[in-house]
Design a protein around this motif. Structure first.
Motif, mmCIF file in Angstrom:
data_model
loop_
_atom_site.group_PDB
_atom_site.id
_atom_site.type_symbol
_atom_site.label_atom_id
_atom_site.label_comp_id
_atom_site.label_asym_id
_atom_site.label_seq_id
_atom_site.Cartn_x
_atom_site.Cartn_y
_atom_site.Cartn_z
ATOM 1 N N ALA A 306 0.840 -1.207 0.000
ATOM 2 C CA ALA A 306 0.000 0.000 0.000
ATOM 3 C C ALA A 306 0.873 1.253 0.000
ATOM 4 O O ALA A 306 0.635 2.189 -0.762
ATOM 5 C CB ALA A 306 -0.916 -0.017 1.214
ATOM 6 N N ARG A 307 1.917 1.256 0.832
ATOM 7 C CA ARG A 307 2.750 2.449 0.983
ATOM 8 C C ARG A 307 3.438 2.847 -0.325
ATOM 9 O O ARG A 307 3.557 4.010 -0.642
ATOM 10 C CB ARG A 307 3.809 2.186 2.068
ATOM 11 N N TYR A 308 3.918 1.852 -1.062
ATOM 12 C CA TYR A 308 4.697 2.166 -2.269
ATOM 13 C C TYR A 308 3.909 1.969 -3.568
ATOM 14 O O TYR A 308 4.482 2.046 -4.652
ATOM 15 C CB TYR A 308 5.986 1.328 -2.297
ATOM 16 N N GLY A 309 2.617 1.705 -3.462
ATOM 17 C CA GLY A 309 1.808 1.527 -4.667
ATOM 18 C C GLY A 309 2.326 0.413 -5.564
ATOM 19 O O GLY A 309 2.487 0.590 -6.773
ATOM 20 N N ILE A 310 2.592 -0.734 -4.955
ATOM 21 C CA ILE A 310 3.244 -1.838 -5.669
ATOM 22 C C ILE A 310 2.271 -2.633 -6.545
ATOM 23 O O ILE A 310 1.163 -2.947 -6.122
ATOM 24 C CB ILE A 310 3.892 -2.802 -4.627
ATOM 25 N N GLN A 311 2.742 -2.951 -7.744
ATOM 26 C CA GLN A 311 1.953 -3.839 -8.615
ATOM 27 C C GLN A 311 2.630 -5.187 -8.826
ATOM 28 O O GLN A 311 1.988 -6.154 -9.204
ATOM 29 C CB GLN A 311 1.715 -3.171 -9.964
ATOM 30 N N SER A 312 3.951 -5.223 -8.609
ATOM 31 C CA SER A 312 4.674 -6.500 -8.754
ATOM 32 C C SER A 312 5.293 -6.875 -7.415
ATOM 33 O O SER A 312 6.158 -6.153 -6.910
ATOM 34 C CB SER A 312 5.779 -6.385 -9.796
ATOM 35 N N PHE A 313 4.831 -7.988 -6.853
ATOM 36 C CA PHE A 313 5.338 -8.435 -5.555
ATOM 37 C C PHE A 313 6.055 -9.773 -5.728
ATOM 38 O O PHE A 313 5.499 -10.714 -6.292
ATOM 39 C CB PHE A 313 4.181 -8.591 -4.559
ATOM 40 N N ILE A 314 7.270 -9.824 -5.218
ATOM 41 C CA ILE A 314 8.102 -11.018 -5.414
ATOM 42 C C ILE A 314 8.391 -11.664 -4.065
ATOM 43 O O ILE A 314 8.893 -11.004 -3.158
ATOM 44 C CB ILE A 314 9.436 -10.609 -6.089
ATOM 45 N N LEU A 315 8.060 -12.931 -3.922
ATOM 46 C CA LEU A 315 8.419 -13.663 -2.703
ATOM 47 C C LEU A 315 9.591 -14.573 -3.045
ATOM 48 O O LEU A 315 9.507 -15.360 -3.994
ATOM 49 C CB LEU A 315 7.216 -14.497 -2.219
ATOM 50 N N GLY A 316 10.679 -14.477 -2.292
ATOM 51 C CA GLY A 316 11.854 -15.293 -2.616
ATOM 52 C C GLY A 316 12.597 -15.779 -1.396
ATOM 53 O O GLY A 316 12.340 -15.330 -0.277
ATOM 54 N N GLY A 317 13.543 -16.718 -1.603
ATOM 55 C CA GLY A 317 14.328 -17.289 -0.500
ATOM 56 C C GLY A 317 13.735 -18.611 -0.055
ATOM 57 O O GLY A 317 12.568 -18.914 -0.350
ATOM 58 N N GLY A 318 14.523 -19.388 0.676
ATOM 59 C CA GLY A 318 14.151 -20.754 1.041
ATOM 60 C C GLY A 318 12.777 -20.912 1.683
ATOM 61 O O GLY A 318 12.063 -21.878 1.400
ATOM 62 N N VAL A 319 12.379 -19.964 2.535
ATOM 63 C CA VAL A 319 11.100 -20.106 3.235
ATOM 64 C C VAL A 319 9.913 -19.923 2.260
ATOM 65 O O VAL A 319 8.783 -20.308 2.564
ATOM 66 C CB VAL A 319 11.010 -19.137 4.446
ATOM 67 N N SER A 320 10.197 -19.400 1.073
ATOM 68 C CA SER A 320 9.110 -19.274 0.088
ATOM 69 C C SER A 320 8.684 -20.644 -0.435
ATOM 70 O O SER A 320 7.730 -20.743 -1.206
ATOM 71 C CB SER A 320 9.519 -18.360 -1.068
ATOM 72 N N ALA A 321 9.375 -21.703 -0.004
ATOM 73 C CA ALA A 321 8.896 -23.058 -0.318
ATOM 74 C C ALA A 321 7.709 -23.421 0.570
ATOM 75 O O ALA A 321 6.993 -24.394 0.307
ATOM 76 C CB ALA A 321 10.021 -24.079 -0.104
ATOM 77 N N ASN A 322 7.470 -22.642 1.627
ATOM 78 C CA ASN A 322 6.398 -22.941 2.577
ATOM 79 C C ASN A 322 5.027 -22.670 1.949
ATOM 80 O O ASN A 322 4.716 -21.537 1.564
ATOM 81 C CB ASN A 322 6.595 -22.076 3.834
ATOM 82 N N SER A 323 4.200 -23.713 1.881
ATOM 83 C CA SER A 323 2.964 -23.557 1.097
ATOM 84 C C SER A 323 1.952 -22.623 1.766
ATOM 85 O O SER A 323 1.219 -21.919 1.085
ATOM 86 C CB SER A 323 2.341 -24.906 0.767
ATOM 87 N N TYR A 324 1.949 -22.589 3.092
ATOM 88 C CA TYR A 324 1.008 -21.691 3.776
ATOM 89 C C TYR A 324 1.372 -20.223 3.500
ATOM 90 O O TYR A 324 0.507 -19.395 3.217
ATOM 91 C CB TYR A 324 1.019 -21.993 5.279
ATOM 92 N N LEU A 325 2.670 -19.930 3.549
ATOM 93 C CA LEU A 325 3.126 -18.567 3.251
ATOM 94 C C LEU A 325 2.841 -18.217 1.784
ATOM 95 O O LEU A 325 2.390 -17.116 1.476
ATOM 96 C CB LEU A 325 4.634 -18.439 3.543
ATOM 97 N N ARG A 326 3.101 -19.157 0.892
ATOM 98 C CA ARG A 326 2.837 -18.905 -0.537
ATOM 99 C C ARG A 326 1.381 -18.525 -0.750
ATOM 100 O O ARG A 326 1.062 -17.558 -1.431
ATOM 101 C CB ARG A 326 3.171 -20.154 -1.376
ATOM 102 N N LYS A 327 0.496 -19.321 -0.125
ATOM 103 C CA LYS A 327 -0.945 -19.063 -0.306
ATOM 104 C C LYS A 327 -1.328 -17.711 0.275
ATOM 105 O O LYS A 327 -2.077 -16.946 -0.330
ATOM 106 C CB LYS A 327 -1.762 -20.163 0.384
ATOM 107 N N ALA A 328 -0.809 -17.421 1.473
ATOM 108 C CA ALA A 328 -1.179 -16.171 2.148
ATOM 109 C C ALA A 328 -0.682 -14.961 1.363
ATOM 110 O O ALA A 328 -1.379 -13.942 1.269
ATOM 111 C CB ALA A 328 -0.613 -16.163 3.562
ATOM 112 N N ILE A 329 0.504 -15.052 0.789
ATOM 113 C CA ILE A 329 1.034 -13.922 0.007
ATOM 114 C C ILE A 329 0.257 -13.800 -1.308
ATOM 115 O O ILE A 329 -0.122 -12.698 -1.726
ATOM 116 C CB ILE A 329 2.558 -14.093 -0.235
ATOM 117 N N ALA A 330 -0.014 -14.933 -1.949
ATOM 118 C CA ALA A 330 -0.757 -14.898 -3.216
ATOM 119 C C ALA A 330 -2.140 -14.289 -3.002
ATOM 120 O O ALA A 330 -2.665 -13.601 -3.879
ATOM 121 C CB ALA A 330 -0.862 -16.296 -3.807
#
Ligand code: KG4
Ligand code: ZN
Length: 391
Positions: A306-330
């Motif tokens: 919200a603060r930076y008016g983002i349209q492209s959000f990238i989740l990366g790094g080993g913990v991004s293999a976590n399916s609960y986090l992937r779903k919550a971010i998506a």
């Protein structure tokens, strides 16, 4: 252009050969060879990654990984060349990687110079002794093959892994935002353009991957326990198990974009101290922990978007293999929430450390390639991932 990439920043020894056609970010890529050895089974015995052991293992496996990647690519079949004059120099370059110089020379005597155009190597952040093996090895083969070296930032590699789709990198909208979550880092990076980054949030103590690993250890699971926590938590949700302990959401309302995970781990420790836990208790606790960690990550991500008016959000790094986090971010990208937001997640095999991401970041930074003589072989260490922090 054919790139050879090397990753040795922590406990994976990885080498890839990637063909890039066209210029970054419009290029198409073909993975010609990909070799990765995970040292996890070795480090598991010690409950974490010992830098000196990681170094020893990188020395033992880096040449076999080179051989494997080259063989897979079919680029190792050229006849053996006349050896160049610089041989004593090569062994000298690798004199701290005991025996590796001789191994490399004997490989070189029976194999030709492959048609590689540049070598990309992780120069940091990571464990110092581990990084040195990759960087010195890169310098040695750069001399042997007379090709330039591109020093690569491991975290930039994670960013590129997340936007890579089989043959190309996605076109993203700037400013973009990357949430990088690994064993050594938890940070929010505002990407103003390719290569123009500003760190707008970071952990003040433990990285989130480290917290996953520590909680797993408290439950008696071997290093690295992050994936196990994810698995148990998913089972707890499926079984609808009741809350086991109430856990804090550290810094949820701090107003800034920083994180803190060490208190969460301590709360888990106190919450389970002296208790005999059933398998279901462990599942419920894993879920309680995952809920707390993910809630904070998603909340800060939401604020930053919200603060930076983002349209492209990238989740990366080993913990991004976590399916609960992937779903919550998506799930941030919804008509009610952020309708214009596009979320990029790495394919599971590229979530944790690998060398394909180093080839991609190397290609992005091809303009910074250095001749073997100019490549100073320096590293940027970060002790964060060492066993010292795994108490
Ligand atoms: O990026 P990475 O492979 O290495 C570093 O650069 O640190 O990240 C490794 C971290 C470890 O802490 C590991 O437990 C965590 O990523 N991790 C996970 C999962 N897979 C890996 N954490 C939670 N759930 C997972 N599925
Ligand atoms: Zn990593």
């Amino acid at each position: 252009m054919i790139l050879l990439s090397i990753e040795t920043s922590c406990d994976e020894t990885a080498i890839s050969i990637v063909e890039a056609t066209g210029e970054f970010p419009h290029a198409t890529y073909k993975i010609l060879g990909n070799a990765l050895f995970s040292q996890i089974d070795i480090h598991r015995e010690f409950g974490g990654v010992f830098p000196a052991i990681a170094k020893r293992e990188h020395i033992a496996t880096i040449l076999p990984m080179l051989e494997k990647a080259l063989h897979e690519s079919g680029l190792d079949s050229t006849p053996a060349p006349e050896l160049p004059e610089t041989i004593p120099h090569i062994t000298e370059l690798l004199n701290r990687e005991f025996g590796l110089g001789d191994q490399l020379m004997s490989y070189h005597r029976t194999h030709g110079i492959p048609p590689i155009d540049a070598i990309a190597v992780t120069s940091g952040p990571g464990l110092e002794p581990a990084l040195w093996v990759g960087v010195n090895f890169a310098k040695a083969i750069a001399y042997l093959w007379n090709v330039p070296v591109i020093p690569v930032d491991h975290m930039e590699g994670h960013i590129l892994a997340s936007i890579f789709d089989t043959h190309h990198v996605h076109k993203i909208t700037f400013p973009a935002l990357a949430l990088l979550v690994s064993g050594g880092h938890t940070e929010l990076i505002l990407m103003k353009d390719w290569g123009r980054y500003e760190k707008v949030g970071q952990t003040r103590d433990d990285a989130v991957g480290e917290a996953f690993d520590k909680v797993a250890r408290l439950l008696g699971f071997p290093y690295p326990g992050g994936p196990e926590i994810g698995k148990l938590a998913a089972e707890a949700r499926e079984k609808n198990l009741p809350e086991y302990i109430k856990l804090p959401r550290p810094m949820l309302n701090s107003g800034d974009l920083d994180f803190s995970f060490s208190g969460l781990k301590t709360a888990v420790r106190y919450g389970i101290e002296g208790k005999t836990m059933s398998d279901d208790d462990k599942k419920a606790l894993a879920r309680d922990f995952e809920n707390a960690a993910v809630e904070v990550l998603v909340s800060k991500a939401r604020t930053a978007v919200a603060r930076y008016g983002i349209q492209s959000f990238i989740l990366g790094g080993g913990v991004s293999a976590n399916s609960y986090l992937r779903k919550a971010i998506a799930a941030l990208s919804t008509p009610q929430d952020f309708p214009d937001l596009h979320v990029y997640l790495p394919e599971p095999s590229l979530s944790t450390d690998n060398s394909i991401m180093i080839a991609l970041a190397g290609h992005a930074r091809f303009g910074e390639a250095l001749s073997p003589t100019d490549f100073a072989a320096t590293i940027r260490a970060n002790g964060n991932q060492s066993i010292d922090t795994l108490s």
